[in-house]
Design a protein around this motif. Structure first.
Motif, PDB file in Angstrom:
ATOM      1  N   ALA A   9       0.938  -1.099   0.282  1.00 17.52           N
ATOM      2  CA  ALA A   9      -0.155  -0.069   0.111  1.00 17.52           C
ATOM      3  C   ALA A   9       0.960   1.619   0.040  1.00 17.52           C
ATOM      4  N   PHE A  86     -11.603   7.398   8.092  1.00 16.77           N
ATOM      5  CA  PHE A  86     -12.733   8.172   8.233  1.00 16.77           C
ATOM      6  C   PHE A  86     -13.796   6.890   9.380  1.00 16.77           C
ATOM      7  N   MET A 234     -16.435   5.908  -6.878  1.00 14.54           N
ATOM      8  CA  MET A 234     -14.839   4.604  -7.024  1.00 14.54           C
ATOM      9  C   MET A 234     -15.600   2.926  -7.062  1.00 14.54           C
ATOM     10  N   LEU A 317     -26.364  18.527  -6.651  1.00 18.67           N
ATOM     11  CA  LEU A 317     -25.512  17.125  -5.078  1.00 18.67           C
ATOM     12  C   LEU A 317     -26.961  16.144  -5.487  1.00 18.67           C
ATOM     13  N   HIS A 321     -26.521  12.664  -5.806  1.00 22.45           N
ATOM     14  CA  HIS A 321     -26.331  11.566  -4.627  1.00 22.45           C
ATOM     15  C   HIS A 321     -26.892  10.406  -5.188  1.00 22.45           C
TER      16      HIS A 321
HETATM   17  C1  LIG Z   1      -2.888   3.888  -1.663  1.00 22.43           C
HETATM   18  C2  LIG Z   1      -3.362   3.936  -3.080  1.00 22.43           C
HETATM   19  C3  LIG Z   1      -4.838   3.823  -2.785  1.00 22.43           C
HETATM   20  C4  LIG Z   1      -5.729   4.226  -4.105  1.00 22.43           C
HETATM   21  C5  LIG Z   1      -7.398   3.694  -3.928  1.00 22.43           C
HETATM   22  C6  LIG Z   1      -7.755   2.587  -4.170  1.00 22.43           C
HETATM   23  C7  LIG Z   1      -8.401   2.192  -5.429  1.00 22.43           C
HETATM   24  C8  LIG Z   1      -9.870   1.169  -4.243  1.00 22.43           C
HETATM   25  C9  LIG Z   1     -10.386   1.539  -4.582  1.00 22.43           C
HETATM   26  C10 LIG Z   1     -11.992   0.856  -4.166  1.00 22.43           C
HETATM   27  C11 LIG Z   1     -13.398   2.137  -4.094  1.00 22.43           C
HETATM   28  C12 LIG Z   1     -13.752   1.777  -2.566  1.00 22.43           C
HETATM   29  C13 LIG Z   1     -12.862   0.983  -1.644  1.00 22.43           C
HETATM   30  C14 LIG Z   1     -13.200   1.727  -0.384  1.00 22.43           C
HETATM   31  C15 LIG Z   1     -13.153   1.166   0.420  1.00 22.43           C
HETATM   32  C16 LIG Z   1     -14.547   1.363   1.764  1.00 22.43           C
HETATM   33  C17 LIG Z   1     -14.793   2.329   2.100  1.00 22.43           C
HETATM   34  C18 LIG Z   1     -15.781   1.850   3.213  1.00 22.43           C
HETATM   35  C19 LIG Z   1     -16.006   3.383   3.840  1.00 22.43           C
HETATM   36  C20 LIG Z   1     -17.494   2.881   5.024  1.00 22.43           C
HETATM   37  O1  LIG Z   1     -18.228   2.389   4.547  1.00 22.43           O
HETATM   38  S1  LIG Z   1     -18.089   4.951   5.437  1.00 22.43           S
HETATM   39  C21 LIG Z   1     -19.314   4.949   5.836  1.00 22.43           C
HETATM   40  C22 LIG Z   1     -20.396   4.306   5.105  1.00 22.43           C
HETATM   41  N1  LIG Z   1     -21.723   4.702   5.741  1.00 22.43           N
HETATM   42  C23 LIG Z   1     -23.233   4.882   4.920  1.00 22.43           C
HETATM   43  O2  LIG Z   1     -22.885   5.177   3.678  1.00 22.43           O
HETATM   44  C24 LIG Z   1     -24.368   5.559   5.613  1.00 22.43           C
HETATM   45  C25 LIG Z   1     -25.546   5.605   5.072  1.00 22.43           C
HETATM   46  N2  LIG Z   1     -26.938   6.045   5.188  1.00 22.43           N
HETATM   47  C26 LIG Z   1     -26.713   7.141   4.239  1.00 22.43           C
HETATM   48  O3  LIG Z   1     -25.766   7.226   3.750  1.00 22.43           O
HETATM   49  C27 LIG Z   1     -27.573   7.853   5.493  1.00 22.43           C
HETATM   50  O4  LIG Z   1     -28.542   7.581   6.669  1.00 22.43           O
HETATM   51  C28 LIG Z   1     -29.685   7.730   4.148  1.00 22.43           C
HETATM   52  C29 LIG Z   1     -29.906   5.793   3.997  1.00 22.43           C
HETATM   53  C30 LIG Z   1     -29.136   8.289   3.185  1.00 22.43           C
HETATM   54  C31 LIG Z   1     -30.475   8.254   5.039  1.00 22.43           C
HETATM   55  O5  LIG Z   1     -30.101   9.331   5.703  1.00 22.43           O
HETATM   56  P1  LIG Z   1     -31.195  10.668   6.482  1.00 22.43           P
HETATM   57  O6  LIG Z   1     -30.656   9.518   7.652  1.00 22.43           O
HETATM   58  O7  LIG Z   1     -29.683  11.505   6.380  1.00 22.43           O
HETATM   59  O8  LIG Z   1     -32.250  10.740   5.949  1.00 22.43           O
HETATM   60  P2  LIG Z   1     -32.702  10.849   4.329  1.00 22.43           P
HETATM   61  O9  LIG Z   1     -33.036   9.600   3.736  1.00 22.43           O
HETATM   62  O10 LIG Z   1     -34.502  11.588   4.633  1.00 22.43           O
HETATM   63  O11 LIG Z   1     -32.053  11.929   3.882  1.00 22.43           O
HETATM   64  C32 LIG Z   1     -32.041  12.934   4.575  1.00 22.43           C
HETATM   65  C33 LIG Z   1     -31.612  14.363   2.640  1.00 22.43           C
HETATM   66  O12 LIG Z   1     -30.692  13.935   2.877  1.00 22.43           O
HETATM   67  C34 LIG Z   1     -30.795  13.659   1.506  1.00 22.43           C
HETATM   68  N3  LIG Z   1     -29.324  13.080   1.540  1.00 22.43           N
HETATM   69  C35 LIG Z   1     -29.173  11.126   1.745  1.00 22.43           C
HETATM   70  N4  LIG Z   1     -27.987  11.463   1.699  1.00 22.43           N
HETATM   71  C36 LIG Z   1     -27.120  12.173   0.892  1.00 22.43           C
HETATM   72  C37 LIG Z   1     -26.014  12.351  -0.070  1.00 22.43           C
HETATM   73  N5  LIG Z   1     -25.071  11.221   0.549  1.00 22.43           N
HETATM   74  N6  LIG Z   1     -25.542  13.319  -0.466  1.00 22.43           N
HETATM   75  C38 LIG Z   1     -26.648  14.218  -0.240  1.00 22.43           C
HETATM   76  N7  LIG Z   1     -28.093  13.692  -0.233  1.00 22.43           N
HETATM   77  C39 LIG Z   1     -28.116  12.537   0.460  1.00 22.43           C
HETATM   78  C40 LIG Z   1     -31.860  12.076   1.218  1.00 22.43           C
HETATM   79  O13 LIG Z   1     -31.878  12.413  -0.682  1.00 22.43           O
HETATM   80  C41 LIG Z   1     -32.711  13.335   2.178  1.00 22.43           C
HETATM   81  O14 LIG Z   1     -33.128  13.999   0.780  1.00 22.43           O
HETATM   82  P3  LIG Z   1     -34.641  14.818   1.013  1.00 22.43           P
HETATM   83  O15 LIG Z   1     -34.738  16.046   2.243  1.00 22.43           O
HETATM   84  O16 LIG Z   1     -35.537  14.192   0.739  1.00 22.43           O
HETATM   85  O17 LIG Z   1     -34.348  16.385  -0.200  1.00 22.43           O
END
Ligand SMILES: CCCCCCCCCC/C=C\CCCCCCCC(=O)SCCNC(=O)CCNC(=O)[C@H](O)C(C)(C)COP(=O)(O)OP(=O)(O)OC[C@H]1O[C@@H](n2cnc3c(N)ncnc32)[C@H](O)[C@@H]1OP(=O)(O)O
Ligand SMILES: Cc1cc2nc3c(=O)[nH]c(=O)nc-3n(C[C@H](O)[C@H](O)[C@H](O)COP(=O)(O)OP(=O)(O)OC[C@H]3O[C@@H](n4cnc5c(N)ncnc54)[C@H](O)[C@@H]3O)c2cc1C
Length: 616
Positions: A9, A86, A234, A317, A321
């Protein structure tokens, strides 16, 4: 394994840094170039312990921190002087972010935040690299001022001493344990007890806490979700890569392996001559291409939106999203399904570690969970479709990626069936809009009967999920159609190449049609003859693409080191490589295994003695 992964890495991170310096000094999006170099991900078969540092920690500092905070933390992170992760998910919560329990209480007396994970369930759990690699993290917590909740906020937290790497006082950190794959990533846990950070460690580009404790709310709270949107983009690219790698392996093996004559008395053919084998392998080659193109489109949209957000223009956005969710789900589901189907297409040898298909599956599969569990993100998209259907009913324009919904909503019936590409694409879109309309009727009836939006989403969840899935199909197929039929650079392609692309489009559209035939027949009348004609075309296009299968997967340009597969080696010496791998197995170091004297011999002797006794 962990130290090997860290070693690789670090080499990858150095390469990334040099790419960034060469391609766009100080810029951000080198990832497409990086992703073009699958060595970064494939040379670390047990996963990259720095991927969250690169993908999320550095970006959160750049996008969520002020310029001053970037200068203080971000520059050192970009330069890999500090390594972060993160830390959002907790032992007790991952999806429901508003349920996160970690808390940050502002102490205006000292202008500090006091960070706590009050219960075991509040411990951060899963962040990549947190267990052993990182000395910093973005700690996501519920912000409290005078014990009043203000919502989620992000904090730069140092968790280990930069010199000794010892955990700092108040920090309880470690590895969460063995996983079904990615065991080189040291996903970790983190507990904080009365851990104090200066006020300026809260990332304040979009929301602020002033020295006197006044809270300035973000203009758009969702912008704090932006780091997740990037990784979803990604994942779309990365998982299309995993599928392409598996398709390359299975294709090459399918033209080496001979089995089962097709005609009596004829020699055993390459297994790719069997039509059913073509149906297992060739659609996955095409799906990898389809998602690679869709992911590239999404990446461009991300870059444009990120620049707009930097200028405080948040208008794009919601569309980003929605697309990031739908593509992350579709790509991770279809790649995981496809890799397993390709493994099965390789018979017993597909199950050998030397074939590497199991490890590619183990690398691809968690993408259905991380960065937003797929079924939850489908519901997210379903909710967004409900909002957009309300816009349609009000006669308002929709976001570009949903424009087809408006068009289809105006159609009183589906036009005469022609079976053309446009007809097939329109059928998928029409079925999607029909599903949206039905979902909206259920959802709206519930809201009208005084159910909360959250409850209505839950009880309409099956229909919302169906609508979201068909929206993903419509977007991906529409994007592929545009790239093949209407691309501005179409005239630069040779006729032969264009024909191959059109064959891939034909296969993709017919395959999606048959996968969703039930959904389509719900809204469109299609005769048995018209369906049978598509069956014939499917068989025909598989035959047409058969001669190009190896060339297309060669064009993915994965070298043997990246594929790391005895089945997919470029020289085709499969049996020699399988045997070479077998002889390297530790059990083959001795002719008689140690367990013979210790266990097997006594076991067999005891059984023989018992048998003699029973005869006496
Ligand atoms: C050294 C060299 C290396 C280089 C890189 C190597 C290359 C490798 C690449 C490999 C690729 C990937 C590897 C990744 C490795 C693993 C990483 C993993 C990291 C994680 O997992 S981090 C944690 C992730 N967690 C989540 O995603 C949580 C999921 N939950 C949610 O997103 C939210 O809770 C929800 C389910 C969306 C619900 O949201 P909320 O409770 O707020 O309620 P609402 O649904 O009412 O939403 C309110 C409002 O907000 C809007 N909205 C929700 N999410 C988003 C968003 N992301 N962006 C914009 N807007 C959003 C939603 O639409 C609602 O809007 P409205 O009010 O209706 O208009
Ligand atoms: C390999 C890997 C790496 C990861 N890296 C990180 C990282 O670096 N940083 C980080 O913060 N997190 C990381 N995660 C955590 C990941 O983001 C979470 O696992 C993911 O968000 C799901 O949350 P959860 O595991 O708590 O499942 P939960 O949220 O408990 O969901 C469990 C199940 O419940 C159902 N469900 C949940 N909510 C709903 C709903 N609203 N409607 C219907 N059904 C629902 C779904 O079926 C879901 O699968 C990683 C996870 C993995 C597997």
């Amino acid at each position: 394994m962990a130290s090997m992964s860290v070693k690789h890495a670090i080499a990858a991170a150095k390469k990334l840094r040099s790419l960034q310096e060469r391609f766009n000094p100080g810029g951000s999006d080198i990832y497409p170039a990086l992703m073009g170099d699958e060595a970064i991900t494939a040379l670390i078969p047990s996963g990259n312990p720095l991927s969250v540092h690169i993908l999320m920690f550095t970006r959160a500092l750049r996008e969520q921190g002020t310029d001053e905070q970037y200068e203080k933390f971000g520059r050192r992170a970009d330069n890999n002087e500090i390594i972060g992760t993160f830390a959002q998910t907790e032992l007790g919560h991952g999806t429901y972010l508003r349920g996160l329990e970690a808390r940050a209480d502002y102490d205006r007396g000292t202008e500090e935040f006091v960070l706590n994970t009050p219960k075991l369930s509040s411990y951060k759990w899963w962040p990549g690299g947190l267990g052993q690699t990182c000395n910093y993290c973005i700690f996501v917590a519920q912000l409290y001022i005078d014990n009043e909740a203000k919502g989620m906020a992000m904090f730069v937290v140092q968790i280990r001493d930069e010199e000794t790497h010892m955990p700092l006082p108040g920090v309880h950190v470690g590895e969460i344990g063995k996983k079904m794959g990615l065991n080189g990533v040291n996903n970790g846990f983190l507990g904080l007890k009365d851990y104090r950070v200066p006020r300026l460690n809260m990332l304040m580009r979009h929301q602020q806490v002033l020295p006197d404790g006044r809270f300035v709310k973000s203009p758009v709270s969702q912008v704090s979700y932006f780091p997740m949107v990037f990784v979803r983009c990604m994942v779309a690219r990365q998982n299309s890569n995993y599928l392409a790698q598996a398709a390359t392996i299975a294709t090459r093996y399918s033209v080496i392996r001979r089995q089962s004559p097709i005609e009596e008395g004829q020699p055993e053919p390459k297994i790719l001559e069997h039509l059913t084998q073509q149906m297992k392998v060739i659609p996955e080659i095409v799906t990898a291409v389809v998602y690679r193109l869709a992911a590239a489109n999404l990446q461009n949209m991300y870059n444009e939106t990120a620049e707009a957000v930097y200028r405080k223009d948040f208008s794009r956005l919601p569309e980003l999203h929605a697309l990031a969710c739908i593509l992350k789900v579709a790509t991770s589901y279809d790649s995981t399904y496809g890799i397993e189907r390709l493994r099965q297409a390789c018979g017993g040898h597909g199950y050998l570690t030397a074939g590497n298909l199991g490890n590619i599956f183990a690398m691809a599969a968690p993408a259905c969970t991380y960065e937003g569990e797929n079924s939850v993100l489908y519901l997210q998209v379903g909710k967004i479709l409900m909002k957009n259907w309300s816009q349609v009913l009000a006669g308002r324009e929709l976001m570009p990626s949903m424009a087809y919904i408006s068009e289809c909503s105006k159609m009183t019936s589906f036009p005469q069936w022609t079976g053309s590409w446009e007809c097939l694409l329109k059928a998928i879109q029409y079925a999607c809009v029909g599903s949206i309309r039905l979902a909206f009727q259920s959802y709206n009836a519930r809201v009208q009967s005084a159910q909360s939006q959250t409850a209505a989403v839950n009880y309409s969840g099956l229909e919302l999920t169906k609508a979201a899935e068909l929206h993903g199909r419509s977007y991906v197929a529409g994007n592929f159609y545009q790239q093949i039929v209407n691309s501005p650079n179409k005239h630069q392609r040779s006729p032969q190449f264009q024909k191959v692309l059109e064959n891939m489009l034909e296969l993709h559209l017919i395959q999606i049609f048959f996968r969703h035939l039930g959904d389509i027949l719900r809204f469109i009348r299609i005769t048995e003859d018209e369906i049978s004609a598509l069956q014939r075309r499917l068989e025909e296009v598989l035959k047409e693409l058969r001669p190009d299968a190896v060339a297309i997967t060669d064009a993915f340009d994965f070298n043997d080191k990246i594929l790391s597969s005895a089945l997919g080696c470029y020289d085709g010496n499969v049996y020699e490589r399988l045997f070479e791998a077998a002889l390297k197995h530790p059990l083959n170091r001795k002719s008689v295994p140690d367990f013979f004297e210790a266990h097997l011999k006594p076991f067999m002797k005891e059984n023989a003695d018992n048998a003699k006794k029973s005869k006496l």
